[in-house]
Design an enzyme around this catalytic site. Structure first.
Site, PDB file in Angstrom:
ATOM      1  N   LYS A 134      39.940  61.523  74.713  1.00 43.32           N
ATOM      2  CA  LYS A 134      39.319  62.131  73.533  1.00 43.32           C
ATOM      3  C   LYS A 134      38.682  63.489  73.886  1.00 43.32           C
ATOM      4  O   LYS A 134      38.084  63.609  74.954  1.00 43.32           O
ATOM      5  CB  LYS A 134      38.228  61.165  73.053  1.00 43.32           C
ATOM      6  CG  LYS A 134      37.647  61.491  71.704  1.00 43.32           C
ATOM      7  CD  LYS A 134      36.597  60.465  71.309  1.00 43.32           C
ATOM      8  CE  LYS A 134      35.229  60.863  71.813  1.00 43.32           C
ATOM      9  NZ  LYS A 134      34.100  60.419  71.012  1.00 43.32           N
ATOM     10  N   LYS A 167      31.579  53.823  78.530  1.00 41.73           N
ATOM     11  CA  LYS A 167      30.598  54.807  79.005  1.00 41.73           C
ATOM     12  C   LYS A 167      29.889  54.349  80.278  1.00 41.73           C
ATOM     13  O   LYS A 167      29.540  55.169  81.118  1.00 41.73           O
ATOM     14  CB  LYS A 167      29.575  55.136  77.904  1.00 41.73           C
ATOM     15  CG  LYS A 167      30.234  55.859  76.725  1.00 41.73           C
ATOM     16  CD  LYS A 167      29.292  56.774  75.971  1.00 41.73           C
ATOM     17  CE  LYS A 167      30.099  57.641  75.023  1.00 41.73           C
ATOM     18  NZ  LYS A 167      29.356  58.532  74.177  1.00 41.73           N
ATOM     19  N   LYS A 215      32.291  66.444  74.207  1.00 46.42           N
ATOM     20  CA  LYS A 215      31.308  67.445  74.642  1.00 46.42           C
ATOM     21  C   LYS A 215      31.007  67.300  76.128  1.00 46.42           C
ATOM     22  O   LYS A 215      30.658  68.248  76.793  1.00 46.42           O
ATOM     23  CB  LYS A 215      29.977  67.246  73.904  1.00 46.42           C
ATOM     24  CG  LYS A 215      30.005  67.562  72.439  1.00 46.42           C
ATOM     25  CD  LYS A 215      28.579  67.443  71.884  1.00 46.42           C
ATOM     26  CE  LYS A 215      28.534  66.562  70.663  1.00 46.42           C
ATOM     27  NZ  LYS A 215      28.298  65.156  70.924  1.00 46.42           N
TER      28      LYS A 215
HETATM   29  N1  AQP Z   1      37.667  64.104  69.756  1.00 46.89           N
HETATM   30  C1  AQP Z   1      37.236  63.736  68.577  1.00 46.89           C
HETATM   31  N2  AQP Z   1      38.095  63.634  67.547  1.00 46.89           N
HETATM   32  C2  AQP Z   1      37.645  63.256  66.322  1.00 46.89           C
HETATM   33  N3  AQP Z   1      36.372  62.964  66.040  1.00 46.89           N
HETATM   34  C3  AQP Z   1      35.481  63.059  67.040  1.00 46.89           C
HETATM   35  N4  AQP Z   1      34.159  62.851  67.106  1.00 46.89           N
HETATM   36  C4  AQP Z   1      33.720  63.095  68.353  1.00 46.89           C
HETATM   37  N5  AQP Z   1      34.746  63.456  69.126  1.00 46.89           N
HETATM   38  C5  AQP Z   1      35.853  63.451  68.350  1.00 46.89           C
HETATM   39  C6  AQP Z   1      33.337  62.421  65.966  1.00 46.89           C
HETATM   40  O1  AQP Z   1      32.161  63.204  65.938  1.00 46.89           O
HETATM   41  C7  AQP Z   1      31.085  62.385  65.479  1.00 46.89           C
HETATM   42  C8  AQP Z   1      29.908  62.515  66.351  1.00 46.89           C
HETATM   43  O2  AQP Z   1      30.180  62.276  67.677  1.00 46.89           O
HETATM   44  P1  AQP Z   1      29.010  62.239  68.755  1.00 46.89           P
HETATM   45  O3  AQP Z   1      28.826  63.572  69.350  1.00 46.89           O
HETATM   46  O4  AQP Z   1      27.786  61.639  68.176  1.00 46.89           O
HETATM   47  O5  AQP Z   1      29.508  61.245  69.789  1.00 46.89           O
HETATM   48  P2  AQP Z   1      30.849  61.162  70.514  1.00 46.89           P
HETATM   49  O6  AQP Z   1      31.850  60.500  69.627  1.00 46.89           O
HETATM   50  O7  AQP Z   1      30.544  60.506  71.810  1.00 46.89           O
HETATM   51  O8  AQP Z   1      31.263  62.702  70.693  1.00 46.89           O
HETATM   52  P3  AQP Z   1      31.553  63.456  72.018  1.00 46.89           P
HETATM   53  O9  AQP Z   1      31.936  64.856  71.738  1.00 46.89           O
HETATM   54  O10 AQP Z   1      32.509  62.668  72.890  1.00 46.89           O
HETATM   55  O11 AQP Z   1      30.134  63.530  72.665  1.00 46.89           O
HETATM   56  P4  AQP Z   1      29.629  63.068  74.072  1.00 46.89           P
HETATM   57  O12 AQP Z   1      30.526  63.716  75.047  1.00 46.89           O
HETATM   58  O13 AQP Z   1      28.237  63.612  74.078  1.00 46.89           O
HETATM   59  O14 AQP Z   1      29.689  61.572  74.112  1.00 46.89           O
HETATM   60  C9  AQP Z   1      31.590  60.966  65.382  1.00 46.89           C
HETATM   61  O15 AQP Z   1      31.835  60.672  64.016  1.00 46.89           O
HETATM   62  C10 AQP Z   1      32.872  60.986  66.152  1.00 46.89           C
HETATM   63  O16 AQP Z   1      33.820  60.081  65.624  1.00 46.89           O
END
Ligand code: AQP
Length: 332
Positions: free
Chosen positions: A194, A111, A197
């Site tokens: 991945k 990140k 969001k």
């Molecule tokens: N692509 C994914 N596939 C499977 N699981 C996922 N998770 C997130 N993306 C995927 C799971 O969702 C939970 C919460 O995630 P988060 O929003 O707290 O953080 P993150 O993993 O950083 O999710 P994002 O969508 O990528 O958010 P941003 O862009 O804000 O950083 C976790 O259990 C994660 O495994």
């Protein structure tokens, strides 16, 4: 009955990756566990969200939890910041955490990228706050995806360091719950990244509140290749976008990916994508409609979070008193 703790950052509209990798599995765990599901707004601050948007995404995330099937009458659903103990315990645990442990965290490296010196301390200390999220409730189990495994390992190490430092056996080490049904969903534009969001492309993900036409359009536009679907997953190893779409289909239909491969062997992607879009619409449609209903009634929605926060605060307050006592912090 074990106690589980998990959360999602309110950094945007939740997508099918969050649903298939997290939410759906929490729903399946709620019958056998006491569930604490927070909306981790303190973690979200590491990305400097706009305050009005943060509030809106917090409600939106709570609505997604409930619409996905997490029963607010059986589980505590609440914003992380509503329980001040998370931040307090985070500091106490930070004092037990060697920098070397944090330096190993791959998510920080990913990140922060090349601008490590400009990354904020919150992003660096993120896993310590996550350890506090878990340990403040003495959660026994934490459902984790691949990407969070290293952070849970660190939470266990920090709990062990605290116990060792104070000669107690206060924190039990939380166990990972690796869900067999948890799927890692990749971007619809790049099968090696991945689904996220924060990806700048809206077409990289399907939101839980996308309407049916948008879902169909995003799937139609999802990157693939001109080759027909192969006989086995192994034969498609070099085709990450194709494998990802098959993985999404498999996760949504609760079947092994190889079954989907066999079902569509030799087919082009056009008919496969039609079926996949329909499958997503059938799954996401009812969740989206329930989210809309919940968001139209913020008093009830906030009421669920208030009740959840009260329960969580009560649990946390008892544990914090014990921790303060162990550490010798004078309570006056
Ligand atoms: N692509 C994914 N596939 C499977 N699981 C996922 N998770 C997130 N993306 C995927 C799971 O969702 C939970 C919460 O995630 P988060 O929003 O707290 O953080 P993150 O993993 O950083 O999710 P994002 O969508 O990528 O958010 P941003 O862009 O804000 O950083 C976790 O259990 C994660 O495994």
């Amino acid at each position: 009955m074990g106690r589980i703790l998990s959360g999602v950052q309110p950094t945007g509209s939740l997508h099918i990756g969050n649903y298939l990798g997290a939410l759906r599995n929490w729903v399946r765990l709620q019958d056998e566990h006491e569930g604490l599901f927070c909306i981790v707004d303190l973690h979200a601050l590491t990305t400097h969200p706009d305050p009005a948007e943060l509030r809106a995404w917090t409600r939106n995330t709570a609505a997604a939890y409930i619409a996905a099937g997490i029963d607010p009458h059986k589980n505590a659903i609440f914003p992380q910041s509503a329980v001040t103990g998370h931040s307090e315990l985070s500091w106490l645990l930070a004092c037990q955490t060697p920098l070397g442990w944090l330096n190993r965290m791959t998510q920080f490296k990913e990140k922060a990228g090349k601008k490590k010196d400009q990354a904020n301390l919150g992003l660096y200390a993120y896993p310590v706050l996550m350890a506090a999220d878990i340990l403040i409730y003495k959660a026994t189990h934490v459902p984790v995806g691949e990407d969070q495994k290293q952070h849970l390992e660190l939470a266990r190490d920090i709990a062990g360091a605290f116990n060792h430092q104070y000669g107690v056996n206060y924190f039990k080490l939380p166990e990972p719950l690796i869900m067999e049904t948890a799927a890692r969903i990749m971007s619809l534009r790049d099968g090696t990244a991945k689904m996220s969001k924060s990806d700048i492309s809206e077409y990289s993900r399907i939101h839980l509140n996308d309407d049916n036409d948008t879902i169909a359009l995003k799937i139609r536009k999802a990157k693939t290749d001109p080759e027909p679907i192969g006989e086995t997953l192994e034969s498609m190893e070099e085709r990450p976008e194709a494998i990802n779409l098959i993985g999404i289909f498999a996760a949504l239909s609760d079947k092994p990916p190889q079954d989907i491969c066999s079902q569509y062997t030799g087919s082009t992607f056009a008919p496969f994508k039609n079926d996949l879009a329909q499958l997503i619409i059938d799954t996401i449609g009812p969740i989206r409609d329930e989210m809309t209903r919940l968001l139209d009634d913020p008093v009830t929605l906030d009421g669920y979070m208030k009740t959840g926060a009260e329960h969580a605060r009560q649990l946390a307050a008892g544990h914090m008193e014990e921790v303060y006592d162990i550490m010798g912090l004078l309570r006056v």
